[in-house]
Design a protein around this motif. Structure first.
Motif, PDB file in Angstrom:
ATOM      1  N   TRP A  37       0.823  -1.206   0.000  1.00  0.00           N
ATOM      2  CA  TRP A  37       0.000   0.000   0.000  1.00  0.00           C
ATOM      3  C   TRP A  37       0.860   1.261   0.000  1.00  0.00           C
ATOM      4  O   TRP A  37       0.453   2.294  -0.529  1.00  0.00           O
ATOM      5  N   PHE A  38       2.064   1.211   0.576  1.00  0.00           N
ATOM      6  CA  PHE A  38       2.929   2.384   0.670  1.00  0.00           C
ATOM      7  C   PHE A  38       3.696   2.670  -0.622  1.00  0.00           C
ATOM      8  O   PHE A  38       4.273   3.741  -0.758  1.00  0.00           O
ATOM      9  N   ARG A  41       3.989   6.226  -2.426  1.00  0.00           N
ATOM     10  CA  ARG A  41       3.610   7.316  -1.527  1.00  0.00           C
ATOM     11  C   ARG A  41       4.849   8.061  -1.045  1.00  0.00           C
ATOM     12  O   ARG A  41       5.958   7.566  -1.149  1.00  0.00           O
ATOM     13  N   THR A  43       7.617   9.517   1.441  1.00  0.00           N
ATOM     14  CA  THR A  43       8.237   9.169   2.714  1.00  0.00           C
ATOM     15  C   THR A  43       8.440  10.451   3.522  1.00  0.00           C
ATOM     16  O   THR A  43       8.192  11.548   3.031  1.00  0.00           O
ATOM     17  N   PHE A  48       9.495   9.592  -3.117  1.00  0.00           N
ATOM     18  CA  PHE A  48       8.454   8.604  -3.353  1.00  0.00           C
ATOM     19  C   PHE A  48       9.015   7.245  -2.959  1.00  0.00           C
ATOM     20  O   PHE A  48      10.109   6.868  -3.377  1.00  0.00           O
ATOM     21  N   GLN A 142      -0.901   6.401  -8.491  1.00  0.00           N
ATOM     22  CA  GLN A 142      -0.609   6.828  -7.128  1.00  0.00           C
ATOM     23  C   GLN A 142      -0.107   8.261  -7.105  1.00  0.00           C
ATOM     24  O   GLN A 142      -0.455   9.029  -6.226  1.00  0.00           O
ATOM     25  N   ARG A 143       0.727   8.639  -8.085  1.00  0.00           N
ATOM     26  CA  ARG A 143       1.194  10.023  -8.146  1.00  0.00           C
ATOM     27  C   ARG A 143       0.030  10.965  -8.372  1.00  0.00           C
ATOM     28  O   ARG A 143      -0.077  12.005  -7.755  1.00  0.00           O
ATOM     29  N   TYR A 146      -2.074  11.488  -5.288  1.00  0.00           N
ATOM     30  CA  TYR A 146      -1.421  12.403  -4.356  1.00  0.00           C
ATOM     31  C   TYR A 146      -1.561  13.845  -4.837  1.00  0.00           C
ATOM     32  O   TYR A 146      -1.923  14.725  -4.079  1.00  0.00           O
ATOM     33  N   ASN A 150      -3.713  16.644  -2.744  1.00  0.00           N
ATOM     34  CA  ASN A 150      -2.872  17.469  -1.879  1.00  0.00           C
ATOM     35  C   ASN A 150      -2.367  18.763  -2.510  1.00  0.00           C
ATOM     36  O   ASN A 150      -2.013  19.681  -1.780  1.00  0.00           O
TER      37      ASN A 150
END
Length: 154
Positions: A37-38, A41, A43, A48, A142-143, A146, A150
């Motif tokens: 899942w991470f 993402r 850190t 990433f 995923q990017r 984010y 955000n």
């Protein structure tokens, strides 16, 4: 007379300085590895996260610190770079990327008994080439998730 005493005091204090600056020799404890899942993402240091890199999370070591992690059950070792904070589970001292955990042993085990040692600069010069492989690109989905949640404001 005062200056001679001051110089003597400084010399005595400086003799103990290398002992105070000496890095921690080894730490033993339990290590786990990140969930998929991470992957992709951010850190704690702003990178990433990638499961394919040899990285780890530790609560106090500075970002960029290299560690040698040894599995105490099979004596396999791997070098990892600290790029995140954690683990946030009581009793664990390190969270490893999946690549690092795979190098240490069977992923089905989940938790490893490890010994960690801070790597000196001379050791870094002879790190295995396998840790310097090219970075994998972060999955676009995923990017974009984010970025959408955000960075883009309505």
């Amino acid at each position: 007379m005062k200056s001679v005493l001051l110089v003597c005091l400084l010399v005595i204090c400086s003799l103990n300085l290398p002992a105070q600056l000496a890095p921690l020799q080894t730490i033993k404890g339990k290590a786990s590895f990140y969930s998929d899942w991470f992957d992709g993402r951010l850190t704690a240091n702003g990178e990433f996260f990638s499961q394919e890199e040899f990285t780890a999370a530790h609560m106090t070591f500075p970002f960029g610190t290299w560690l040698e992690v040894t599995n105490l059950d099979n004596q396999k070792s791997v070098f990892v770079r600290i790029n995140d904070r954690g683990p946030y589970v009581k009793g664990r001292i390190l969270d490893l990327s999946k690549a690092a955990a795979q190098a240490l042993g069977d992923l089905k085990q989940g938790i490893f008994n490890v010994e960690i040692r801070v790597v000196n600069r001379l050791d870094i010069l002879v790190l295995p080439l396998s840790i310097s492989k090219t970075k994998k690109s972060v999955p676009l989905r995923q990017r974009s998730l984010y970025l959408d949640s955000n960075l883009i404001s309505p």
